[in-house]
Scaffold this active site. Structure first.
Site, PDB file in Angstrom:
ATOM      1  N   ASN A   9       8.841  -2.982   4.140  1.00 40.51           N
ATOM      2  CA  ASN A   9       9.730  -1.945   3.614  1.00 40.51           C
ATOM      3  C   ASN A   9       8.853  -0.786   3.140  1.00 40.51           C
ATOM      4  OD1 ASN A   9      11.629  -0.377   2.339  1.00 40.51           O
ATOM      5  ND2 ASN A   9      11.847  -1.724   0.563  1.00 40.51           N
ATOM      6  N   TRP A  10       8.799   0.253   3.960  1.00 39.15           N
ATOM      7  CA  TRP A  10       7.908   1.380   3.635  1.00 39.15           C
ATOM      8  C   TRP A  10       8.489   2.294   2.562  1.00 39.15           C
ATOM      9  CZ3 TRP A  10       5.816   3.408   9.036  1.00 39.15           C
ATOM     10  CH2 TRP A  10       4.938   2.457   9.548  1.00 39.15           C
ATOM     11  N   LYS A  11       9.744   2.108   2.227  1.00 38.36           N
ATOM     12  CA  LYS A  11      10.413   2.985   1.239  1.00 38.36           C
ATOM     13  C   LYS A  11      10.228   4.449   1.638  1.00 38.36           C
ATOM     14  CE  LYS A  11       9.326  -0.488  -2.203  1.00 38.36           C
ATOM     15  NZ  LYS A  11       9.408  -0.876  -3.572  1.00 38.36           N
ATOM     16  N   HIS A  97      19.000  -3.229  -1.995  1.00 36.20           N
ATOM     17  CA  HIS A  97      17.688  -3.175  -2.643  1.00 36.20           C
ATOM     18  C   HIS A  97      17.875  -2.671  -4.077  1.00 36.20           C
ATOM     19  CE1 HIS A  97      13.559  -2.145  -3.571  1.00 36.20           C
ATOM     20  NE2 HIS A  97      13.190  -2.896  -2.541  1.00 36.20           N
ATOM     21  N   GLU A  99      16.285  -0.688  -5.782  1.00 35.26           N
ATOM     22  CA  GLU A  99      16.132   0.774  -5.948  1.00 35.26           C
ATOM     23  C   GLU A  99      17.413   1.505  -5.547  1.00 35.26           C
ATOM     24  OE1 GLU A  99      12.495   1.042  -3.711  1.00 35.26           O
ATOM     25  OE2 GLU A  99      11.493  -0.122  -5.269  1.00 35.26           O
ATOM     26  N   GLU A 169      14.537 -10.995  -4.589  1.00 32.10           N
ATOM     27  CA  GLU A 169      13.561 -10.055  -5.141  1.00 32.10           C
ATOM     28  C   GLU A 169      13.816  -9.878  -6.639  1.00 32.10           C
ATOM     29  OE1 GLU A 169      11.787  -7.368  -1.996  1.00 32.10           O
ATOM     30  OE2 GLU A 169      13.560  -6.337  -2.685  1.00 32.10           O
ATOM     31  N   GLY A 175       7.008  -3.896  -7.072  1.00 34.50           N
ATOM     32  CA  GLY A 175       6.116  -2.758  -7.285  1.00 34.50           C
ATOM     33  C   GLY A 175       5.355  -2.795  -8.597  1.00 34.50           C
ATOM     34  N   SER A 214       5.745  -7.710  -5.156  1.00 37.61           N
ATOM     35  CA  SER A 214       4.290  -7.674  -5.348  1.00 37.61           C
ATOM     36  C   SER A 214       3.523  -8.686  -4.495  1.00 37.61           C
ATOM     37  CB  SER A 214       3.949  -7.838  -6.828  1.00 37.61           C
ATOM     38  OG  SER A 214       4.479  -6.741  -7.559  1.00 37.61           O
TER      39      SER A 214
END
Ligand code: PEP
Length: 257
Positions: A9-11, A97, A99, A169, A175, A214
């Site tokens: 997941n490159w965000k 997600h 975020e 998650e 992160g 992480s």
């Protein structure tokens, strides 16, 4: 034989130069070493087509999107639809997600609707679930997860999780460099699988639950060793081709029947 699903997941990261060097590195090794597991790359949508072209002749590597809109077409400025993603060869879509939940106020109900539509259109949702630090501290992890899963059952019925992926998650691990303990994750994954099994007589081996939070090249093996961790959803470490490939390589060497 157990296969792992490793998702990058490159965000909101990457650019044309980064994509070129990332795949130059990956392509050097990929075809020779990646035989068994499934790898998914989720770049920002604007780069999906570029990544599609690069990976189109590599086996075992697929295209994923980080999000999608609920509408299929029309006056929804700035959005991308499932049909569009499907049109350009996307197979997996990450939804829920943390975020998105936090910065875009996505609710369990909205996420459940997206999940349903993605399935209806024959793509594979990767549903992110997990608790905040506060919820963990208050012993609410299982309750939070049940609620997140229940909203999916409510929208998609008892067989909702067939041919889908769940990414557990814990939000406090994303992160932060503070990954969860692999043994604790194993217990939560069993809990998730058994909860689904209460609704659906599915073979437990067919429920795919990944861990995310992480992950790096040093801790990935300890997670993949756990019998009910079926793959990894990787943020930061997936931006570094060398590190990401090391993780893939570790997973290839751990395949067992
Ligand atoms: C994620 O974005 O889903 C994630 C797990 O990020 P990171 O690996 O950076 O914690």
């Amino acid at each position: 034989m157990k296969k792992f699903l490793i998702v990058a997941n490159w965000k909101l990261n990457g650019n044309i130069t980064m994509i070129s060097s990332f795949f130059e590195y990956l392509k050097l090794y990929f075809s020779n070493y990646v035989k068994k597991n499934t790898i998914v790359i989720c770049p920002p949508n604007v780069y999906l087509e570029r990544v599609r072209q690069i990976i189109s002749n590599i086996n075992n590597i697929f295209l994923g999107s980080q999000n999608v809109d609920l509408n299929l077409k029309g006056a929804f400025t700035g959005e991308t639809s499932i049909l569009m993603l499907k049109d350009i060869g996307v197979k997996y879509i990450i939804i829920g997600h943390s975020e998105r939940r936090l910065f875009h106020y996505e609710t369990n109900d909205l996420i459940a609707k997206k999940f349903n539509l993605i399935k209806e259109l024959n793509l594979i949702p990767i549903l992110c679930i997990g608790e905040t630090a506060e919820e963990k501290k208050n012993g609410q992890t299982k309750k939070v997860i049940e609620k997140q899963l229940d909203s999916i059952f409510k929208n998609s019925g008892q067989l909702a999780f067939r041919n889908t992926v769940i990414a557990y998650e814990p939000i406090w691990a994303i992160g932060t460099g503070l990954s969860a303990h692999p043994k604790d994750v194993q217990l939560i994954h069993i809990f998730i699988k058994e909860y689904i099994k209460k609704h659906d007589p599915i073979n437990i081996k067919d429920i795919i639950v990944q861990y995310g939070g992480s992950i790096n090249q040093y801790n990935s093996k300890d997670f993949l060793k756990q019998p009910d961790i079926d793959g990894l959803l990787i943020g930061n470490a997936s931006l570094d081709a060398k590190q990401f490939f090391n993780i893939i390589n570790i997973s290839e060497n751990m395949i067992f029947s």
